[in-house]
Write an enzyme that holds these catalytic residues in place. Structure first.
Site, PDB file in Angstrom:
ATOM      1  N   ARG A   1       6.553  -9.239  23.292  1.00 46.50           N
ATOM      2  CA  ARG A   1       7.790  -9.295  24.064  1.00 46.50           C
ATOM      3  C   ARG A   1       8.073  -7.896  24.585  1.00 46.50           C
ATOM      4  O   ARG A   1       7.380  -6.945  24.222  1.00 46.50           O
ATOM      5  CB  ARG A   1       8.968  -9.904  23.278  1.00 46.50           C
ATOM      6  CG  ARG A   1       9.091  -9.659  21.819  1.00 46.50           C
ATOM      7  CD  ARG A   1       9.310  -8.240  21.403  1.00 46.50           C
ATOM      8  NE  ARG A   1      10.442  -7.633  22.106  1.00 46.50           N
ATOM      9  CZ  ARG A   1      10.594  -6.343  22.279  1.00 46.50           C
ATOM     10  NH1 ARG A   1       9.697  -5.482  21.797  1.00 46.50           N
ATOM     11  NH2 ARG A   1      11.626  -5.858  22.929  1.00 46.50           N
ATOM     12  N   GLY A   2       9.125  -7.815  25.427  1.00 48.68           N
ATOM     13  CA  GLY A   2       9.383  -6.552  26.123  1.00 48.68           C
ATOM     14  C   GLY A   2       8.773  -6.663  27.518  1.00 48.68           C
ATOM     15  O   GLY A   2       7.627  -7.118  27.666  1.00 48.68           O
ATOM     16  N   ALA A   3       9.552  -6.260  28.527  1.00 45.02           N
ATOM     17  CA  ALA A   3       9.170  -6.548  29.917  1.00 45.02           C
ATOM     18  C   ALA A   3       7.764  -6.050  30.290  1.00 45.02           C
ATOM     19  O   ALA A   3       6.923  -6.835  30.753  1.00 45.02           O
ATOM     20  CB  ALA A   3      10.231  -5.982  30.859  1.00 45.02           C
TER      21      ALA A   3
ATOM     22  N   ARG B   1       8.427 -16.932  30.691  1.00 50.26           N
ATOM     23  CA  ARG B   1       9.771 -16.366  30.523  1.00 50.26           C
ATOM     24  C   ARG B   1      10.303 -15.972  31.906  1.00 50.26           C
ATOM     25  O   ARG B   1       9.558 -15.412  32.705  1.00 50.26           O
ATOM     26  CB  ARG B   1       9.743 -15.142  29.580  1.00 50.26           C
ATOM     27  CG  ARG B   1       9.304 -15.514  28.154  1.00 50.26           C
ATOM     28  CD  ARG B   1       9.559 -14.384  27.179  1.00 50.26           C
ATOM     29  NE  ARG B   1      10.975 -14.216  26.912  1.00 50.26           N
ATOM     30  CZ  ARG B   1      11.478 -13.158  26.258  1.00 50.26           C
ATOM     31  NH1 ARG B   1      10.685 -12.187  25.854  1.00 50.26           N
ATOM     32  NH2 ARG B   1      12.778 -13.073  26.044  1.00 50.26           N
TER      33      ARG B   1
ATOM     34  N   ASP C   1      14.823  -5.341  31.929  1.00 51.89           N
ATOM     35  CA  ASP C   1      13.874  -6.397  32.292  1.00 51.89           C
ATOM     36  C   ASP C   1      13.805  -6.609  33.789  1.00 51.89           C
ATOM     37  O   ASP C   1      12.810  -7.127  34.305  1.00 51.89           O
ATOM     38  CB  ASP C   1      14.253  -7.701  31.588  1.00 51.89           C
ATOM     39  CG  ASP C   1      14.018  -7.550  30.102  1.00 51.89           C
ATOM     40  OD1 ASP C   1      14.905  -6.990  29.426  1.00 51.89           O
ATOM     41  OD2 ASP C   1      12.945  -7.928  29.641  1.00 51.89           O
TER      42      ASP C   1
ATOM     43  N   ASN D   1      19.222  -6.601  31.014  1.00 53.36           N
ATOM     44  CA  ASN D   1      18.541  -6.189  29.779  1.00 53.36           C
ATOM     45  C   ASN D   1      19.026  -7.096  28.654  1.00 53.36           C
ATOM     46  O   ASN D   1      19.847  -8.000  28.859  1.00 53.36           O
ATOM     47  CB  ASN D   1      18.821  -4.705  29.474  1.00 53.36           C
ATOM     48  CG  ASN D   1      17.911  -4.181  28.374  1.00 53.36           C
ATOM     49  OD1 ASN D   1      16.706  -4.420  28.386  1.00 53.36           O
ATOM     50  ND2 ASN D   1      18.461  -3.501  27.392  1.00 53.36           N
ATOM     51  N   LYS D   2      18.534  -6.850  27.466  1.00 56.93           N
ATOM     52  CA  LYS D   2      18.810  -7.693  26.297  1.00 56.93           C
ATOM     53  C   LYS D   2      20.302  -7.972  26.139  1.00 56.93           C
ATOM     54  O   LYS D   2      21.128  -7.083  26.340  1.00 56.93           O
ATOM     55  CB  LYS D   2      18.256  -6.982  25.061  1.00 56.93           C
ATOM     56  CG  LYS D   2      18.432  -7.695  23.740  1.00 56.93           C
ATOM     57  CD  LYS D   2      17.987  -9.129  23.763  1.00 56.93           C
ATOM     58  CE  LYS D   2      16.577  -9.323  24.244  1.00 56.93           C
ATOM     59  NZ  LYS D   2      16.262 -10.745  24.554  1.00 56.93           N
TER      60      LYS D   2
ATOM     61  N   GLN E   1      15.504  -7.405  17.479  1.00 51.16           N
ATOM     62  CA  GLN E   1      14.492  -6.430  17.942  1.00 51.16           C
ATOM     63  C   GLN E   1      14.839  -5.020  17.470  1.00 51.16           C
ATOM     64  O   GLN E   1      13.954  -4.191  17.285  1.00 51.16           O
ATOM     65  CB  GLN E   1      14.414  -6.435  19.478  1.00 51.16           C
ATOM     66  CG  GLN E   1      13.792  -7.671  20.091  1.00 51.16           C
ATOM     67  CD  GLN E   1      14.825  -8.713  20.461  1.00 51.16           C
ATOM     68  OE1 GLN E   1      15.891  -8.794  19.852  1.00 51.16           O
ATOM     69  NE2 GLN E   1      14.526  -9.535  21.440  1.00 51.16           N
TER      70      GLN E   1
HETATM   71  O1  MRU Z   1      13.540 -10.685  24.753  1.00 47.36           O
HETATM   72  P1  MRU Z   1      12.778  -9.404  24.737  1.00 47.36           P
HETATM   73  O2  MRU Z   1      12.597  -8.832  23.370  1.00 47.36           O
HETATM   74  O3  MRU Z   1      11.478  -9.518  25.492  1.00 47.36           O
HETATM   75  O4  MRU Z   1      13.714  -8.393  25.533  1.00 47.36           O
HETATM   76  C1  MRU Z   1      13.290  -7.078  25.700  1.00 47.36           C
HETATM   77  C2  MRU Z   1      14.316  -6.205  26.304  1.00 47.36           C
HETATM   78  O5  MRU Z   1      15.385  -6.617  26.665  1.00 47.36           O
HETATM   79  C3  MRU Z   1      13.915  -4.772  26.530  1.00 47.36           C
HETATM   80  O6  MRU Z   1      15.013  -3.931  26.427  1.00 47.36           O
HETATM   81  C4  MRU Z   1      13.312  -4.649  27.940  1.00 47.36           C
HETATM   82  O7  MRU Z   1      12.256  -5.558  28.094  1.00 47.36           O
HETATM   83  C5  MRU Z   1      12.830  -3.294  28.227  1.00 47.36           C
HETATM   84  S1  MRU Z   1      11.408  -2.953  27.253  1.00 47.36           S
HETATM   85  C6  MRU Z   1      10.607  -1.616  27.762  1.00 47.36           C
END
Ligand code: MRU
Length: 357
Positions: A53-55, A93, A240, A250-251, A199
Site C-alpha cells: 500500500r502507499g501511492a 484501488r 495519493d 491523503n489518508k 499505518q
Molecule cells: O491506504 P494506504 O495505506 O495506501 O494510504 C496511503 C496514504 O495515504 C499515504 O499517505 C500516501 O499514499 C502517500 S505515501 C508515499
C-alpha cells in the site's frame, strides 16, 4: 542521477523467476513475511488487500504485475491479454493516481513497441524497473528539497505511512525526514496511529525505529492536544493525489491535522512526487474517494471492538483544501500557492526528467 544512500527497507522487488515479492504490510510490525505474487492476479489482490500500500508503491506493484503477467501470456494473446491486465490493475484501488500513471506508462511503452513479442516482454520488464528506480531517486531528490524546510530540533507530526514501505524505498514525507537526518539535523517524529488500518502505529513507528529516528506514537485524537500544547513545529504528510489548485487527497484524518495546524499557525507540508500530481482535475471535488470494508472499523487487527452489525462509515481518504497547505514538496522543487501556477512547471520538469532517464 545516482542514489545518495541505499534503502534500509526493501518494500518490493522481483525475484529471479520474475515473481513480485513484497513485505506483507498487513502483518507488520510483529511478523516480517515476504509475500510472493506468482501472477498478475496475485499482484492485483495484494494491492486490493493492502499487502502492499502507499501511492507510489502500488504504482510500482501494478507495473511489476503487468510485466509478470505479460511473461505468462502466449504470443498470440499478448495484445488482448495486456489490455485485460491494465483493466484489472485499474480496478484495484481508486484514489492514488500513481496507480493509473504507472498503468498508463506500461500501456504507452507497449503501444510504441514494434518488435517481437519476446522483445515486448523485455521492454515491459525494463519499464517496470524504471518506474521503481525513478521513484527511489525522486524520493531522495524530494527529500533534499524538503529537508530545507525542517529546522534542527524540529518536532514533526505525520499521519499514515508515507515512508519507505509506501514507495520504492526512501519515502515521501518520511523521505524528507530521512534526508533532514542525513544532513545532521535532530528531529523527533510524532506518528498518528491512523485508525482504522493503523499505518502509523504498525508501519511508521516500525520503520522509523528500525532507522533509529526518534518517534513517539499517539492516538489520532491526541493530535489536537499535542499541537495546542506547543509540542509540534511542523507537520508533513504524503499524498495519493494532488490536483491543479493544490487540493490534496491523503489518508483519512489528514484534513483534521491540516485544520489543527492552520488553527495554531504551524506549517503543514505535503510531500508529493510529480507522479502523484493529477493536473487534469481542477480541484479536489472530483477525486474518487475509496470506501473500504465496514469490518476495518468494527474490528482492530481482527479483534471485534464494536457490535458486529453496527453500520459503519469508512472512507479511506479525505481531501485537504489547498488553503491549508503551506507548501507542496516535489522532486523538482517546492511549490507554494497559488498552486495552479506553481505546480504545472514542476510537473512538466518531472515529465522531462523521466524522458531523459
Ligand atoms: O491506504 P494506504 O495505506 O495506501 O494510504 C496511503 C496514504 O495515504 C499515504 O499517505 C500516501 O499514499 C502517500 S505515501 C508515499
Amino acid at each position: 542521477m545516482k542514489p545518495q544512500a541505499q534503502p534500509s527497507i526493501h518494500p518490493l522487488w522481483r525475484d529471479a523467476q520474475g515473481r513480485v515479492v513484497m513485505i506483507d504490510q498487513t502483518l507488520l510490525p510483529h511478523q516480517e513475511v515476504h509475500h510472493v505474487c506468482a501472477s498478475a492476479e496475485d499482484t492485483a489482490r495484494a494491492i486490493e488487500t493492502m499487502v502492499v500500500r502507499g501511492a507510489p508503491a502500488i504504482g510500482v506493484a501494478a507495473a511489476m504485475g503487468i510485466a509478470l503477467g505479460a511473461s505468462q501470456l502466449a504470443d498470440a494473446e499478448l495484445a488482448e491479454g495486456l489490455a485485460g491486465l491494465y483493466a484489472r490493475m485499474a480496478r484495484t484501488r481508486p484514489t492514488a493516481v500513481n496507480l493509473f500513471w504507472a498503468i498508463d506508462r506500461m500501456r504507452a511503452a507497449a503501444e510504441a513497441h514494434q518488435g517481437t513479442p519476446g522483445a515486448l516482454r523485455d521492454l515491459l520488464d525494463r519499464e517496470a524497473q524504471a518506474i521503481f528506480d525513478e521513484d527511489f531517486l525522486a524520493n531522495q531528490a524530494m527529500g533534499d528539497h524538503g529537508a530545507a524546510l525542517v529546522p534542527d530540533g524540529a518536532r514533526i507530526l505525520t499521519h499514515c505511512n508515507a515512508g519507505a514501505l509506501a514507495t520504492a524505498g526512501w519515502g515521501t514525507a518520511l523521505g524528507v525526514i530521512r534526508s533532514a537526518v542525513r544532513e545532521g539535523k535532530r528531529v523527533h517524529v510524532y506518528a498518528d496511529e491512523t485508525r482504522p488500518f493503523l499505518q502509523g502505529s504498525r508501519l511508521t513507528a516500525w520503520e522509523l525505529m528500525r532507522d533509529e529516528i526518534p518517534v513517539t506514537l499517539l492516538a489520532d485524537n491526541a493530535a489536537g492536544h499535542l499541537i495546542a500544547s506547543g509540542g509540534i513545529d511542523l507537520a508533513i504528510v504524503g499524498t495519493d493525489r494532488t490536483v491543479l489548485n493544490g487540493d490534496v487527497a491523503n489518508k483519512i484524518g489528514t484534513y483534521q491535522v491540516a485544520v489543527l495546524c492552520h488553527r495554531h499557525g504551524i506549517p503543514f507540508y505535503v510531500a508529493a512526487p510529480t507522479s502523484t500530481l493529477d493536473l487534469t482535475l481542477e480541484d479536489g471535488r472530483a477525486i474518487p474517494i475509496e470506501e473500504r470494508a465496514a469490518d476495518e472499523v468494527r474490528t482492530a487487527m481482527g479483534h471485534p471492538i464494536a457490535p458486529t452489525d453496527v453500520p459503519v462509515y469508512n472512507p479511506s481518504f479525505d481531501v485537504t483544501p489547498a488553503e491549508l497547505v503551506s507548501a507542496i514538496i516535489t522532486e523538482q522543487g517546492i511549490a507554494r500557492a497559488p498552486y495552479a501556477r506553481s505546480l504545472p512547471p514542476l510537473a512538466e520538469a518531472g515529465r522531462r526528467a523521466r524522458l531523459r532517464a
